[in-house]
Design an enzyme around this catalytic site. Sequence first.
Site, PDB file in Angstrom:
ATOM      1  CB  SER A 139       6.336  65.924  49.773  1.00 49.27           C
ATOM      2  OG  SER A 139       4.974  66.210  50.026  1.00 49.27           O
ATOM      3  CD  GLU A 197       2.477  70.202  58.298  1.00 43.06           C
ATOM      4  OE1 GLU A 197       1.873  69.342  57.613  1.00 43.06           O
ATOM      5  OE2 GLU A 197       3.445  70.842  57.857  1.00 43.06           O
ATOM      6  CG  HIS A 200       0.002  66.149  56.600  1.00 42.93           C
ATOM      7  ND1 HIS A 200       0.484  66.565  55.373  1.00 42.93           N
ATOM      8  CD2 HIS A 200       0.332  64.842  56.699  1.00 42.93           C
ATOM      9  CE1 HIS A 200       1.089  65.548  54.767  1.00 42.93           C
ATOM     10  NE2 HIS A 200       0.993  64.488  55.565  1.00 42.93           N
TER      11      HIS A 200
END
Length: 225
Positions: A139, A197, A200
């Site tokens: 991540s 996304e 993000h």
Amino acid sequence: MKLSKLIIAGLLMSALTACSSEEPAVTEAVNYTKTYEPLTFSNLDIPVNIEVIDGITYANGVLIVNKEIPLPEDYNPEMQPEVIEAYTQMFEDGAAEGLNFELVSGFRSYDYQAELYNNYVSRDGKEAADRYSAEPGHSEHQTGLAIDVGSYDSAVLLQTSFEYTPEFQWMKDVAHEYGFIIRYMKGKEDITGYMYEPWHLRYVGDKATEIYESGLTLEEYFGLN
């Protein structure tokens, strides 16, 4: 062969070499650095130098983590001060334009990401979860260089509909001025491995403008795809 696979292969080869040695095993952490020959990325004609230091991969000094390139489990830098300063300034400048940003998520530890990911897998199954959530150690939030943002007024948080808010319409064209890029772009799902996304953001500092203007993902920009 993908460059990211070469990186992993290099790490494995180093580990195998160490294991085959007749010298006593070393129990403390050993610093490992591997610099690959610079590559010329045809679209931009820039040299790309890849380094792996203490299990962390850098491309021209930019920390890289994705589905194939991991972070060490114990890598725990917290949110980086320069990132806090950058998004705070961006939010303040946005507020001056009548926009209302909300910080939804910042740094996440390996263990916290593992908890999130496992919950998503239990709820939606692994194939679906892998489209929108990273496995622990993969991540960007663990780097302390990534944030998720939302629109406070419209309560649009972590939804693709954030794309249609005034906040996003302003942010998409100025985020690079604060050192951020939209990491998981629309139409690039097959490259990043994740769904679009718009919320993000990844901090890459002074390289943000060039990456933004290229229209490329980090993988494409550094020839890692």
